[in-house]
Structures are given as C-alpha cells and as structure tokens.
Motif scaffolding. Structure first.
Motif, PDB file in Angstrom:
ATOM      1  N   SER A 275       0.703  -0.823  -0.173  1.00 22.37           N
ATOM      2  CA  SER A 275      -0.259   0.295  -0.247  1.00 22.37           C
ATOM      3  C   SER A 275       1.023   1.062  -0.074  1.00 22.37           C
ATOM      4  N   ILE A 276       2.199   0.970  -0.035  1.00 19.71           N
ATOM      5  CA  ILE A 276       3.002   2.368  -0.136  1.00 19.71           C
ATOM      6  C   ILE A 276       2.303   2.741  -1.448  1.00 19.71           C
ATOM      7  N   ALA A 277       2.308   1.679  -2.624  1.00 22.40           N
ATOM      8  CA  ALA A 277       1.097   2.214  -3.553  1.00 22.40           C
ATOM      9  C   ALA A 277       0.517   3.911  -3.658  1.00 22.40           C
ATOM     10  N   LYS A 278      -0.324   3.947  -2.834  1.00 20.90           N
ATOM     11  CA  LYS A 278      -1.063   4.816  -2.515  1.00 20.90           C
ATOM     12  C   LYS A 278      -0.864   6.473  -2.237  1.00 20.90           C
ATOM     13  N   PRO A 279      -0.311   6.895  -1.539  1.00 28.37           N
ATOM     14  CA  PRO A 279       0.349   8.144  -2.158  1.00 28.37           C
ATOM     15  C   PRO A 279       0.961   7.535  -3.509  1.00 28.37           C
ATOM     16  N   VAL A 280       1.301   7.169  -4.000  1.00 25.59           N
ATOM     17  CA  VAL A 280       1.830   7.065  -5.424  1.00 25.59           C
ATOM     18  C   VAL A 280       0.886   7.206  -6.345  1.00 25.59           C
ATOM     19  N   THR A 281      -0.290   6.600  -5.958  1.00 25.56           N
ATOM     20  CA  THR A 281      -1.504   6.670  -6.809  1.00 25.56           C
ATOM     21  C   THR A 281      -2.156   8.660  -6.995  1.00 25.56           C
ATOM     22  N   ALA A 282      -1.841   9.132  -5.567  1.00 20.52           N
ATOM     23  CA  ALA A 282      -2.382  10.219  -5.075  1.00 20.52           C
ATOM     24  C   ALA A 282      -1.581  11.282  -6.210  1.00 20.52           C
ATOM     25  N   THR A 283      -0.715  10.823  -5.957  1.00 23.37           N
ATOM     26  CA  THR A 283      -0.118  11.678  -6.437  1.00 23.37           C
ATOM     27  C   THR A 283       0.081  12.351  -8.206  1.00 23.37           C
ATOM     28  N   ALA A 284      -0.139  10.933  -8.678  1.00 26.24           N
ATOM     29  CA  ALA A 284      -0.426  10.896  -9.971  1.00 26.24           C
ATOM     30  C   ALA A 284      -2.176  11.639 -10.264  1.00 26.24           C
ATOM     31  N   VAL A 285      -2.692  11.254  -8.907  1.00 21.26           N
ATOM     32  CA  VAL A 285      -4.299  11.931  -9.486  1.00 21.26           C
ATOM     33  C   VAL A 285      -4.229  13.416  -9.094  1.00 21.26           C
TER      34      VAL A 285
ATOM     35  N   ASP B 207       5.189  11.928  16.006  1.00 23.36           N
ATOM     36  CA  ASP B 207       3.566  12.228  15.756  1.00 23.36           C
ATOM     37  C   ASP B 207       3.484  13.291  14.735  1.00 23.36           C
ATOM     38  N   GLY B 208       4.878  13.994  14.355  1.00 29.94           N
ATOM     39  CA  GLY B 208       4.730  14.889  13.079  1.00 29.94           C
ATOM     40  C   GLY B 208       5.391  14.187  11.909  1.00 29.94           C
ATOM     41  N   ALA B 209       5.104  12.716  11.762  1.00 26.92           N
ATOM     42  CA  ALA B 209       5.311  11.966  10.741  1.00 26.92           C
ATOM     43  C   ALA B 209       4.308  11.999   9.801  1.00 26.92           C
ATOM     44  N   VAL B 210       4.817  12.039   8.352  1.00 27.46           N
ATOM     45  CA  VAL B 210       3.939  11.089   6.868  1.00 27.46           C
ATOM     46  C   VAL B 210       3.937  10.060   6.579  1.00 27.46           C
ATOM     47  N   TRP B 211       3.383   8.940   6.320  1.00 27.88           N
ATOM     48  CA  TRP B 211       4.238   7.917   6.823  1.00 27.88           C
ATOM     49  C   TRP B 211       3.232   7.467   6.246  1.00 27.88           C
ATOM     50  N   HIS B 212       3.099   5.735   5.431  1.00 26.70           N
ATOM     51  CA  HIS B 212       2.751   4.517   4.908  1.00 26.70           C
ATOM     52  C   HIS B 212       3.266   3.045   4.849  1.00 26.70           C
ATOM     53  N   THR B 213       2.512   2.282   5.315  1.00 26.15           N
ATOM     54  CA  THR B 213       2.990   1.035   5.187  1.00 26.15           C
ATOM     55  C   THR B 213       2.118  -0.269   4.309  1.00 26.15           C
ATOM     56  N   GLY B 214       2.701  -1.176   3.871  1.00 25.97           N
ATOM     57  CA  GLY B 214       1.733  -1.560   2.521  1.00 25.97           C
ATOM     58  C   GLY B 214       2.712  -3.243   2.410  1.00 25.97           C
ATOM     59  N   ALA B 215       1.390  -4.142   2.807  1.00 24.32           N
ATOM     60  CA  ALA B 215       2.428  -5.706   1.794  1.00 24.32           C
ATOM     61  C   ALA B 215       1.125  -6.181   1.342  1.00 24.32           C
TER      62      ALA B 215
END
Length: 510
Positions: free
Chosen positions: A91-101, A322-330
C-alpha cells in the motif's frame, strides 16, 4: 589600498572564525550519525531474527538520496539480497497513486470534488443515489463509505486474463455503504482500485503507463515495478509466507492492474528515490499547494479526524513520530514501510520479503522501531506473534482431531452395529454431528468475510488446516448419520433368534 585589503582580510577571517565556532558548538559530534545508524542496523537485525524474515533492505534518506543503506539475507530464489533486489511495496502504492491523481488535477483534467460517476459511469457502489455522491476526494481519503471487506471483491487477481479495473468496479454494486460519503472512514484498497479505473478513463491509457510517465520517471524511479511485465523484467522473486512457522517462498504473482492499490515495487534505490522525491515536496511534479493538500488530515462531516490525508497516513503515532507522514504496505509475501520526518528533512524506508495477515503487527514493527530510532527515540515493545501461532496451532489441531474422528467413524461402519438404546444412540449421533459441523462453524467468521481465494492467498497454512478440518468434519457427519440409520434398520441378533422360534400364525391353537 593595502590597508583596505588588510581590513577586509581581517574581517573575513573574523567571520570565518565565528562561523566555525558556531558549527563546532551546534553540530553533533562526528560519531553521532554513525552511532545512530549502527543502532538502527542492530535493531533491524534483531527484528529479522525474531520474525524469521529471510531478506530485508533499508535506507535512511535525505532530499538528495540515500545517506545510509543496508541489505541482508536472501530472496525467494536463495540469492543474496542487495540494493538491486526487487521487492513489492504493497500500500505504499497509495500515496503514489494520489500523486498521479493530483497531476491530473493540476492539468485541469480532473477535480478533487468531481463525482466519480462523471468519469466512470459504471460505478454503482451502494446504488445509483449513493454512487452519485462519491467524489474523487472521498476515494483519496478513504471516506467513500466502502467497508474494509470490499477489498476482497476487487483486489489480488493474480491470474492471466484478469478483468481491467473498470470491469472490477462492478463487483462493488451490491456492497452496502457504511454511511453517506464523508461520514465514515474505512481503509480499503477498493477505493484505490476505483481511482485506478478513473485515471485510465481520464487518460485513455493503462494506469501503469501513465504512472511511469507522470510520477515514476520524474521521481527517479525508472526501475520500479508497475505491472506483471516489469515484474518479470526485474526478476521479482517469490515472497515468503510462514507455513506452520517456517518461511516458505510460495507467494508468487502480480496483479497486472494492481499498481494503484498495492502491486507497486522496485529495488531499494527506487524506494529511496520515492522518499527523496517526497522530501523535495514532489518538486517539478506537484505544486506546493497540492503537496499541502495531500499531507493535510481529512475530517469527517462531524469534524472528527481520520488520520489520513490524500494517500498518506498523517500523524497518529506517539512522539517523536507525531509529525511523521507515513505509510506501510504488504502484498502476499512482501511488506514495506516509508516514514517521512519533515522536521528533520529525513526519511527511512524498509522492505522485506515476508508477510502474513495474522502476524502483520510483528512483521511491520521493524519499520516503526527503526523510524523511532532515526527520530531520536526508542522503539516500543514489539507486538507478539502469538496470535499467529495460536491460530495456526488451533486450526491444525482441529484438522488432526477431525481426521481421527472420520477415521474412527469409517472403522465403526465396517463392524456390526452394537446394541444401544434409542436415547443413547440419539445423543451420540447428535454429539458427533455437532463435532463434525464445528470446523464449518469456526471457518465461517474467518473465511466468509474475505472469501476462499483471498484466504488461500493471505493465510495459506491456517486456510489449508481449516479446509482439511471441514472436509473431515463433513465425512464424520455423513458416516455417523449412516451408522445411526444402520442401527435403526438392522435387526439385532437376539431379536432375530427369538423370531426364528416363533410358531407360524396358522399353526397357533384356536
């Protein structure tokens, strides 16, 4: 002239001296960064051993690229893991997809508040009335009303000839919404499968092709995996899943239309390039305003926070993250983590070739602990993998018990029916039927929500044990009912001997 020159030289020297003094006072000792990196290395190796992870790569990243990187272990073919070894990132793909959008938003081809049905008429989730209210923004921040269970209906299609995203969207027609759009937050990859279909509808191109041109190439991720063909080109090895506690390289396959929600990948340099690109605020691809919108926490209609931005996870972690912007995925057999630390202008990325749904927390903790160390904190206690071992142990024990029960029932069927009272026979038969049905009762809450295909994909050992237990249980029920029926219809030998000596009716005295 000479005096003026001397004055200038003295002034310059004084300035340099002052600057050096400031640097010496303010800069950390020369050993500070290496010591921190060494601590992260040691922690990650410890977690690899604790979770039986076969292979892992990680990097500490700055705006200009990796500052520190390490690779350990082997891939699914037994080859040594290097920075060039390909992994999947989930799901690290999700912020990449949001960038494409957002690139389409900036070009005027899409707006965040466009209705999905304006671009995807076949979208009928929750009925026409509900679907007409769902916007692109709702999909991006996971508030469209799609429940988590919707993921299983449209994702992880690993076979050849899988439907394109726009065709898969129809599987959401009968899904019941959690509530009106914008009122409930629920994380599901189904939102991003729909976004993939929207991007293809707007661009008239395959999502993977547009993604490479609009995001991956500008970010320096030229070796990234975005479909099955690029996975083959990068020689992506099978990922590992635990089979009764032992890592096995059995997770093979890529959803050819899955790069928008989870089947995105690449090597360590590709993932580090993504982190560097984000630390540079996606310069040359997104405007500062677009980046700000993506990293702003979405709010529900009642004002409650969601912990999500457009594609990103926002906050939700204790200090110092607490100020991190993040994502994990599997994906099956692979897992990855990306943490941006904007205040330190640093990021950390981790990718490993092991994942399992039941022990997700234990596996993912390596990224959270490493990020806390990088941010100057200490790792929290790692979640236990006991849930996994209890689940697999219990289902396996049930399978063994049901096999023994079925075997014993088959042996009894070959013997003469013993005499028994009707009550005892009824009670025993009922107990055995209930025991045989038990695996089906247990399997329902585990398998039904995600379906047999997804169960096999994500929890192979537990699902195999459940299938064996359910099959043996069904055999036990059938055999025990057969035994009960035979005992009712078979005349007992004693009764038969008595009847053989009875006189015939026409010979009785009158």
């Amino acid at each position: 002239m000479k005096t003026s020159m001397r004055v200038r030289l003295r002034t310059a020297a004084a300035g340099m001296s002052a600057l050096l003094s400031v640097l010496l006072v303010c800069a950390p000792p020369a050993s500070a960064q290496p010591d921190r990196f060494g601590a992260i290395d040691a922690y990650i190796r410890e977690r690899m051993e604790a979770t039986h992870t076969p292979g892992l790569s990680y990097a500490v990243v700055g705006p200009d690229g990796p500052i520190h990187r390490r690779s350990w272990g082997t891939d699914g073919r037994g080859d040594r893991v290097t920075p060039r070894t390909a992994f999947l990132w989930g799901s690290i793909a999700k912020p990449v997809t949001a960038t494409a959008v957002m690139t389409l938003v900036q070009s005027g081809r899409l707006r965040p508040d466009d209705r999905v049905t304006d671009h995807l008429p076949e979208f009928r989730f929750g009925g026409a009335a509900h679907a007409a209210k769902v916007t692109i923004r709702h999909l991006l921040n996971q508030t469209a009303g799609l429940p988590a269970a919707a993921t299983a209906k449209v994702t992880d299609c690993l076979d050849a000839g899988c439907p394109r995203p726009a065709e898969r969207v129809r599987a959401l027609d009968g899904v019941r919404p959690l509530g009106p759009p914008g009122t409930e937050y629920a994380y599901t990859s189904a939102n991003y499968l729909v976004l993939t279909a929207v991007v293809e509808a707007v661009t008239k191109r395959r999502y993977a092709d547009y993604l490479r041109e609009a995001v991956l190439a500008p970010a320096g991720m030229k070796g990234a995996i975005a479909d099955a063909a690029s996975a083959r080109a990068r020689r992506l090895a099978p990922g590992h899943q635990l089979l009764w506690g032992v890592p096995a390289a059995i997770a093979d396959g890529v959803d050819d239309s899955g790069a928008g929600y989870g089947y995105l990948g690449g090597d360590l340099d590709d993932l580090a390039a993504l982190a560097s690109f984000q630390l540079r605020n996606a310069r040359n691809v997104l405007s500062a305003e677009s980046v700000r919108l993506m990293r702003q926490e979405a709010k529900l209609h009642n004002g409650a926070g969601t912990g999500a931005g457009l594609g990103w996870r926002i906050g939700g972690l204790g200090a110092p993250l607490d100020g991190a912007v993040w994502h994990t995925g599997a994906t099956p057999g692979y897992s990855a983590m990306l943490f941006l630390l904007p205040e330190q202008n640093l990021a950390i990325v981790v990718q490993q070739n092991l994942h399992g749904l039941v022990h997700d927390g234990a596996i993912m903790h390596v990224g959270f602990g490493a990020a806390r160390l990088l941010a100057g904190g200490r790792p929290d206690g790692a979640p236990s993998a006991s849930t996994y071992y209890l689940t697999v142990g219990a289902t396996t024990a049930l399978a063994v018990a049901m096999l023994l029960a079925a075997g014993r029932s088959a042996l009894l069927l070959r013997r003469p029916a013993p005499p028994a009272s009707r009550l005892r026979r009824t009670v025993l038969t009922g107990a055995w039927v209930l025991a045989g049905a038990l695996p089906w009762i247990i399997a329902a809450p585990i398998v039904v929500p995600i379906g047999p295909r997804q169960s096999w994909t994500w929890i192979p050992d537990a699902f195999a044990a459940i299938c064996v237990a359910a099959t043996a249980g069904a055999m036990t029920v059938i055999l025990r009912l057969t035994l009960a029926f035979r005992s009712v219809t078979t005349i007992r030998p004693e009764a038969k001997r008595v009847s053989d000596h009875r006189p015939e009716p026409d010979r009785l005295p009158r």
